[in-house]
Design a protein around this motif. Structure first.
Motif, PDB file in Angstrom:
ATOM      1  N   ARG A  12       0.963  -1.391  -0.119  1.00 24.39           N
ATOM      2  CA  ARG A  12       0.109   0.015   0.009  1.00 24.39           C
ATOM      3  C   ARG A  12       0.890   1.140   0.068  1.00 24.39           C
ATOM      4  O   ARG A  12       1.852   1.213   0.834  1.00 24.39           O
ATOM      5  CB  ARG A  12      -0.938  -0.044   1.136  1.00 24.39           C
ATOM      6  CG  ARG A  12      -1.998  -1.057   1.336  1.00 24.39           C
ATOM      7  CD  ARG A  12      -3.388  -0.996   2.011  1.00 24.39           C
ATOM      8  NE  ARG A  12      -4.132  -1.723   1.787  1.00 24.39           N
ATOM      9  CZ  ARG A  12      -5.197  -1.868   2.416  1.00 24.39           C
ATOM     10  NH1 ARG A  12      -5.516  -0.985   3.519  1.00 24.39           N
ATOM     11  NH2 ARG A  12      -5.976  -3.043   2.306  1.00 24.39           N
ATOM     12  N   TYR A  13       0.415   2.282  -0.713  1.00 22.74           N
ATOM     13  CA  TYR A  13       1.269   3.474  -0.905  1.00 22.74           C
ATOM     14  C   TYR A  13       0.415   4.707  -0.824  1.00 22.74           C
ATOM     15  O   TYR A  13      -0.983   4.714  -1.042  1.00 22.74           O
ATOM     16  CB  TYR A  13       2.076   3.226  -2.043  1.00 22.74           C
ATOM     17  CG  TYR A  13       1.036   3.347  -3.302  1.00 22.74           C
ATOM     18  CD1 TYR A  13       0.615   4.648  -3.903  1.00 22.74           C
ATOM     19  CD2 TYR A  13       1.197   2.255  -4.014  1.00 22.74           C
ATOM     20  CE1 TYR A  13      -0.169   4.311  -5.112  1.00 22.74           C
ATOM     21  CE2 TYR A  13       0.162   1.910  -5.111  1.00 22.74           C
ATOM     22  CZ  TYR A  13      -0.360   3.085  -5.771  1.00 22.74           C
ATOM     23  OH  TYR A  13      -1.246   3.127  -6.564  1.00 22.74           O
ATOM     24  N   HIS A  14       1.050   5.799  -0.621  1.00 23.01           N
ATOM     25  CA  HIS A  14       0.476   7.069  -0.640  1.00 23.01           C
ATOM     26  C   HIS A  14       1.237   8.181  -1.240  1.00 23.01           C
ATOM     27  O   HIS A  14       2.240   8.340  -1.172  1.00 23.01           O
ATOM     28  CB  HIS A  14       0.130   7.694   0.788  1.00 23.01           C
ATOM     29  CG  HIS A  14      -0.762   9.017   0.686  1.00 23.01           C
ATOM     30  ND1 HIS A  14      -2.005   9.097   0.689  1.00 23.01           N
ATOM     31  CD2 HIS A  14      -0.036  10.434   0.784  1.00 23.01           C
ATOM     32  CE1 HIS A  14      -2.352  10.400   0.425  1.00 23.01           C
ATOM     33  NE2 HIS A  14      -1.053  11.101   0.758  1.00 23.01           N
ATOM     34  N   ALA A  15       0.499   8.875  -2.271  1.00 23.40           N
ATOM     35  CA  ALA A  15       1.272   9.784  -3.237  1.00 23.40           C
ATOM     36  C   ALA A  15       0.797  11.184  -2.916  1.00 23.40           C
ATOM     37  O   ALA A  15      -0.509  11.224  -3.071  1.00 23.40           O
ATOM     38  CB  ALA A  15       1.294   9.448  -4.663  1.00 23.40           C
ATOM     39  N   THR A  16       1.495  11.974  -2.458  1.00 23.86           N
ATOM     40  CA  THR A  16       1.049  13.246  -2.110  1.00 23.86           C
ATOM     41  C   THR A  16       0.643  14.193  -3.204  1.00 23.86           C
ATOM     42  O   THR A  16      -0.001  15.084  -3.194  1.00 23.86           O
ATOM     43  CB  THR A  16       2.258  13.935  -1.320  1.00 23.86           C
ATOM     44  OG1 THR A  16       3.418  14.109  -2.019  1.00 23.86           O
ATOM     45  CG2 THR A  16       2.370  13.270   0.105  1.00 23.86           C
ATOM     46  N   ASP A  17       1.277  13.617  -4.515  1.00 23.36           N
ATOM     47  CA  ASP A  17       1.257  14.612  -5.606  1.00 23.36           C
ATOM     48  C   ASP A  17       1.075  13.695  -6.649  1.00 23.36           C
ATOM     49  O   ASP A  17       1.558  12.361  -6.753  1.00 23.36           O
ATOM     50  CB  ASP A  17       2.448  15.588  -6.357  1.00 23.36           C
ATOM     51  CG  ASP A  17       2.587  16.604  -5.169  1.00 23.36           C
ATOM     52  OD1 ASP A  17       1.601  17.225  -4.716  1.00 23.36           O
ATOM     53  OD2 ASP A  17       3.792  16.692  -4.539  1.00 23.36           O
ATOM     54  N   PRO A  18       0.236  13.770  -7.817  1.00 21.17           N
ATOM     55  CA  PRO A  18       0.179  13.050  -9.061  1.00 21.17           C
ATOM     56  C   PRO A  18       1.706  12.765  -9.541  1.00 21.17           C
ATOM     57  O   PRO A  18       2.314  13.642  -9.680  1.00 21.17           O
ATOM     58  CB  PRO A  18      -0.563  13.604 -10.023  1.00 21.17           C
ATOM     59  CG  PRO A  18      -1.539  14.721  -9.285  1.00 21.17           C
ATOM     60  CD  PRO A  18      -0.401  15.333  -8.183  1.00 21.17           C
TER      61      PRO A  18
END
Length: 188
Positions: free
Chosen positions: A76-82
């Motif tokens: 699982r990951y989280h991207a703060t910007d596209p």
């Protein structure tokens, strides 16, 4: 009398305790591993937020894999910007530090959609051809050219394999045995 004498020493700044002198030399530097250096450079633009290692044994409360069972490593990951310049990588090492396997989504030719917010990707292994041991997993998220590290988790995860057979070694090679009757050769 001994207590009075000790108090007098303390009052005069004499503790009676030997204090080692501080050295002017800096402490020796501990050499960082390649993975630790990469982790230190991570930008955090895309972060690994959770990892799960699934295999058939988990369905029956067995923590270990058997040789040649399938395994899925969910990231699982989280991207703060596209982010569209991205690859996901995995490496598997034994406890002695020997790299057994490494691959990434670019080498596999995967097309990765632009990531933004929370998401999940998975490395799916049809079979894990390993024998007895504990195996360490490194996960990485980088730019496609591997020049920028978004996140790097060096050997933070592990899985165990338990071999019920008497075969030895680290790798489970598929093998079969056959015999053939040979006719005696005629004398010349």
């Amino acid at each position: 009398e001994a207590v009075r004498s000790f108090r007098e020493h303390l009052a005069h700044g004499e503790s009676g305790i030997a204090v080692p002198e501080m050295s002017e030399e800096p402490a020796p530097e501990v050499e960082q591993t390649h993975g630790q250096l990469l982790a230190a450079r991570a930008t955090g633009t895309v972060r690994i937020t959770d990892v799960a290692i699934d295999h058939p044994g988990r369905l029956v409360d067995r923590e270990w894999l058997l040789p040649d069972e399938p395994m899925t490593v969910r990231v699982r990951y989280h991207a703060t910007d596209p982010t569209d310049d991205i690859l996901f990588g995995i490496a598997i090492d034994d406890k002695e530090g020997n790299n057994l396997f490494g691959i990434n989504t670019q080498i596999l030719g995967c097309e990765i959609p632009t990531v933004i917010g929370d998401g999940e990707m998975a490395f799916e292994f049809d079979r894990v051809p390993l024998l007895d041991g504990t195996y360490l997993v490194t996960l990485a998220i980088q730019t496609a050219d591997e020049g920028t590290v978004y996140d790097w988790h060096e050997q933070r995860y592990s899985f165990d394999v338990m071999n019920p057979s008497r075969g030895a070694g680290r790798v489970s090679f598929p093998v079969s045995v056959r015999f053939e009757h040979l006719e005696p050769r005629a004398a010349p």
